[in-house]
Design a protein around this motif. Structure first.
Motif, PDB file in Angstrom:
ATOM      1  N   PRO A   1       0.857  -1.211   0.066  1.00  0.00           N
ATOM      2  CA  PRO A   1      -0.056  -0.009   0.162  1.00  0.00           C
ATOM      3  C   PRO A   1       0.835   1.305  -0.075  1.00  0.00           C
ATOM      4  N   PRO A   2       0.319   2.316  -0.656  1.00  0.00           N
ATOM      5  CA  PRO A   2       1.090   3.351  -0.627  1.00  0.00           C
ATOM      6  C   PRO A   2       1.819   4.034   0.503  1.00  0.00           C
ATOM      7  N   LYS A   3       1.340   4.008   1.641  1.00  0.00           N
ATOM      8  CA  LYS A   3       1.898   4.534   2.991  1.00  0.00           C
ATOM      9  C   LYS A   3       3.196   3.915   3.386  1.00  0.00           C
ATOM     10  N   PRO A   4       3.156   2.427   3.392  1.00  0.00           N
ATOM     11  CA  PRO A   4       4.035   1.607   3.715  1.00  0.00           C
ATOM     12  C   PRO A   4       5.151   1.258   2.606  1.00  0.00           C
ATOM     13  N   ARG A   5       4.651   1.595   1.452  1.00  0.00           N
ATOM     14  CA  ARG A   5       5.515   1.862   0.329  1.00  0.00           C
ATOM     15  C   ARG A   5       6.756   2.766   0.270  1.00  0.00           C
ATOM     16  N   GLU A   6       6.312   3.969   1.024  1.00  0.00           N
ATOM     17  CA  GLU A   6       7.148   5.176   0.870  1.00  0.00           C
ATOM     18  C   GLU A   6       8.189   4.742   2.072  1.00  0.00           C
ATOM     19  N   GLU A   7       7.807   4.112   2.811  1.00  0.00           N
ATOM     20  CA  GLU A   7       8.885   3.465   4.015  1.00  0.00           C
ATOM     21  C   GLU A   7       9.723   2.335   3.571  1.00  0.00           C
ATOM     22  N   GLN A   8       9.317   1.456   2.689  1.00  0.00           N
ATOM     23  CA  GLN A   8      10.010   0.339   2.386  1.00  0.00           C
ATOM     24  C   GLN A   8      11.023   0.795   1.111  1.00  0.00           C
ATOM     25  N   PHE A   9      10.693   1.897   0.279  1.00  0.00           N
ATOM     26  CA  PHE A   9      11.362   2.110  -0.817  1.00  0.00           C
ATOM     27  C   PHE A   9      12.027   3.491  -0.838  1.00  0.00           C
ATOM     28  N   VAL A  10      13.163   3.738  -1.314  1.00  0.00           N
ATOM     29  CA  VAL A  10      13.804   5.230  -1.371  1.00  0.00           C
ATOM     30  C   VAL A  10      14.268   5.193  -2.537  1.00  0.00           C
ATOM     31  N   SER A  11      14.151   6.796  -3.214  1.00  0.00           N
ATOM     32  CA  SER A  11      14.753   7.221  -4.104  1.00  0.00           C
ATOM     33  C   SER A  11      16.246   7.066  -4.114  1.00  0.00           C
ATOM     34  N   THR A  12      16.720   7.340  -5.301  1.00  0.00           N
ATOM     35  CA  THR A  12      18.200   7.250  -5.545  1.00  0.00           C
ATOM     36  C   THR A  12      18.926   8.424  -4.665  1.00  0.00           C
ATOM     37  N   ALA A  13      17.983   9.789  -4.803  1.00  0.00           N
ATOM     38  CA  ALA A  13      18.635  10.799  -3.925  1.00  0.00           C
ATOM     39  C   ALA A  13      18.776  10.429  -2.634  1.00  0.00           C
ATOM     40  N   ARG A  14      17.659   9.717  -2.081  1.00  0.00           N
ATOM     41  CA  ARG A  14      17.700   9.578  -0.639  1.00  0.00           C
ATOM     42  C   ARG A  14      18.437   8.365  -0.175  1.00  0.00           C
ATOM     43  N   ALA A  15      18.838   7.371  -1.083  1.00  0.00           N
ATOM     44  CA  ALA A  15      19.736   6.380  -0.849  1.00  0.00           C
ATOM     45  C   ALA A  15      21.355   7.107  -0.661  1.00  0.00           C
TER      46      ALA A  15
END
Length: 93
Positions: free
Chosen positions: A36-50
């Protein structure tokens, strides 16, 4: 309601898989889409955040992805990196 249970089961199964072995691009995409969208934001990061987390440039993260050293999926114009696979990658380095 049964769809929600099935979705959670798929997510839980994929998360367990992610912890035990590196996921293929197809498996990562399935996990991304099943989350789901909310947990997805926690589970996956952008290359910038990484890049920010690892203390390297965004281009370095992209090179690691291009070389196959780091697992990621492409969503539209950018890559999404699983936090679990990113953590494993950093621990191996």
């Amino acid at each position: 309601m049964s769809t929600k249970k099935t979705r959670l089961t798929v997510v839980q199964r994929a998360e367990a898989q992610a912890q035990s072995t590196a996921l293929t691009a197809s498996e990562l995409l399935n996990l991304y889409l099943a989350t789901p969208p909310k947990p997805r934001e926690e589970q996956f990061v952008s290359t910038a955040r990484a890049a920010e987390i690892a203390g390297v440039s965004q281009r370095t993260i992209q090179l690691w992805i291009d070389c196959g050293d780091l697992s990621a999926i492409r969503i539209r114009e950018c890559y999404k990196v699983s936090r679990d696979s990113f953590r494993e990658f950093l621990e191996e380095q």
